[in-house]
Design an enzyme around this catalytic site. Sequence first.
Site, mmCIF file in Angstrom:
data_model
loop_
_atom_site.group_PDB
_atom_site.id
_atom_site.type_symbol
_atom_site.label_atom_id
_atom_site.label_comp_id
_atom_site.label_asym_id
_atom_site.label_seq_id
_atom_site.Cartn_x
_atom_site.Cartn_y
_atom_site.Cartn_z
ATOM 1 N N SER A 1 0.841 -1.202 0.000
ATOM 2 C CA SER A 1 0.000 0.000 0.000
ATOM 3 C C SER A 1 0.872 1.247 0.000
ATOM 4 O O SER A 1 1.656 1.469 0.936
ATOM 5 C CB SER A 1 -0.891 0.022 1.235
ATOM 6 N N HIS B 1 -1.337 -1.220 -4.149
ATOM 7 C CA HIS B 1 -2.600 -0.918 -3.465
ATOM 8 C C HIS B 1 -2.683 0.589 -3.205
ATOM 9 O O HIS B 1 -1.754 1.192 -2.662
ATOM 10 C CB HIS B 1 -2.634 -1.708 -2.155
ATOM 11 N N ASP C 1 -4.946 3.507 -1.504
ATOM 12 C CA ASP C 1 -5.986 3.732 -0.489
ATOM 13 C C ASP C 1 -6.551 5.143 -0.592
ATOM 14 O O ASP C 1 -5.870 6.115 -0.247
ATOM 15 C CB ASP C 1 -5.380 3.559 0.912
ATOM 16 N N MET D 1 -9.229 7.850 0.743
ATOM 17 C CA MET D 1 -10.057 8.128 1.941
ATOM 18 C C MET D 1 -10.607 9.539 1.845
ATOM 19 O O MET D 1 -9.888 10.466 1.464
ATOM 20 C CB MET D 1 -9.192 8.038 3.195
ATOM 21 N N HIS E 1 -8.600 1.001 -3.600
ATOM 22 C CA HIS E 1 -9.500 0.705 -2.471
ATOM 23 C C HIS E 1 -10.177 2.015 -2.073
ATOM 24 O O HIS E 1 -9.536 2.896 -1.502
ATOM 25 C CB HIS E 1 -8.643 0.127 -1.330
ATOM 26 N N MET F 1 -12.316 4.079 0.152
ATOM 27 C CA MET F 1 -12.937 4.224 1.472
ATOM 28 C C MET F 1 -13.655 5.563 1.473
ATOM 29 O O MET F 1 -13.254 6.516 2.144
ATOM 30 C CB MET F 1 -11.847 4.150 2.558
ATOM 31 N N MET G 1 -11.295 -6.477 5.645
ATOM 32 C CA MET G 1 -10.535 -5.515 6.450
ATOM 33 C C MET G 1 -10.131 -6.184 7.763
ATOM 34 O O MET G 1 -10.983 -6.673 8.506
ATOM 35 C CB MET G 1 -11.381 -4.274 6.776
ATOM 36 N N ASP H 1 -6.477 -6.868 4.311
ATOM 37 C CA ASP H 1 -5.901 -5.520 4.342
ATOM 38 C C ASP H 1 -5.916 -4.966 5.763
ATOM 39 O O ASP H 1 -6.985 -4.777 6.349
ATOM 40 C CB ASP H 1 -6.736 -4.627 3.402
ATOM 41 N N GLY H 2 -4.721 -4.675 6.282
ATOM 42 C CA GLY H 2 -4.605 -4.035 7.582
ATOM 43 C C GLY H 2 -3.794 -4.858 8.559
ATOM 44 O O GLY H 2 -4.176 -5.991 8.890
#
Length: 222
Positions: free
Chosen positions: A8, A33, A35, A37, A66, A68, A137, A175-176
Amino acid sequence: MNHLIAPSILAADFGNLQRDIEMLNQSEADWIHVDVMDGLFVPNISFGFPVTSVVYKHATKPLDVHLMIVDPDRYLKGFKDAGAANITVHFEACPNLHRTIQVIKELGCKAGVALNPHTPVAMLEDIITDLDLVLIMSVNPGFGGQHFIENTYKKVKEIRELADQHNPHLHIEVDGGVDKSNAAKLVSAGANVLVAGSAVFSSANQMAMISGLKHPEKLLQL
Ligand code: DX5
Ligand code: ZN
């Protein structure tokens, strides 16, 4: 088939983003990846189209985007145009999930759905055959560097069972908080894509860490 590694870039050095993407290009990473947000769906704001386009410009590997964000339908085409190969939306953000998935596929992208830690895998039973990817997640979305939630193993096994019955080609992504302590166990539970942010970018040897996550037998040496 070997599982895939998707580092990520949320954890990359944004002042040296091109350098970090070039490292990923040279590494055993399979996807990059990305992210996104919005400060609404999650408490944090990361980045949007301009940064995604820059990553795409320098990357030689598919972008795994991804989202969010609330109401992702408004931005699907924008992320396709910015270079997304995969677009994953959150189950919790999509009242008309079936339609959203069809639109992602019509754009020519792989379609994914992410489940927050509190959302049961069973919520996907009626849509599993339409999906290319499910993202479990393993932290609450919004920040890198959080502690891995142990209940994830159970959810991965459940989605693997559902996939084996109804959609054997499904990508099962976690993921995470993924790192060398849980990677092998996640793969044996049925995951075949591992996202890793801080485990990769805070490592003294980033390429070796990616390789270690890809080949867990090497992890012992790191
Ligand atoms: C969290 C993001 C993750 C994050 C992972 O909301 O979806 O992709 O970048 O970071 P680590 O691996 O540090 O938990
Ligand atoms: Zn993510």
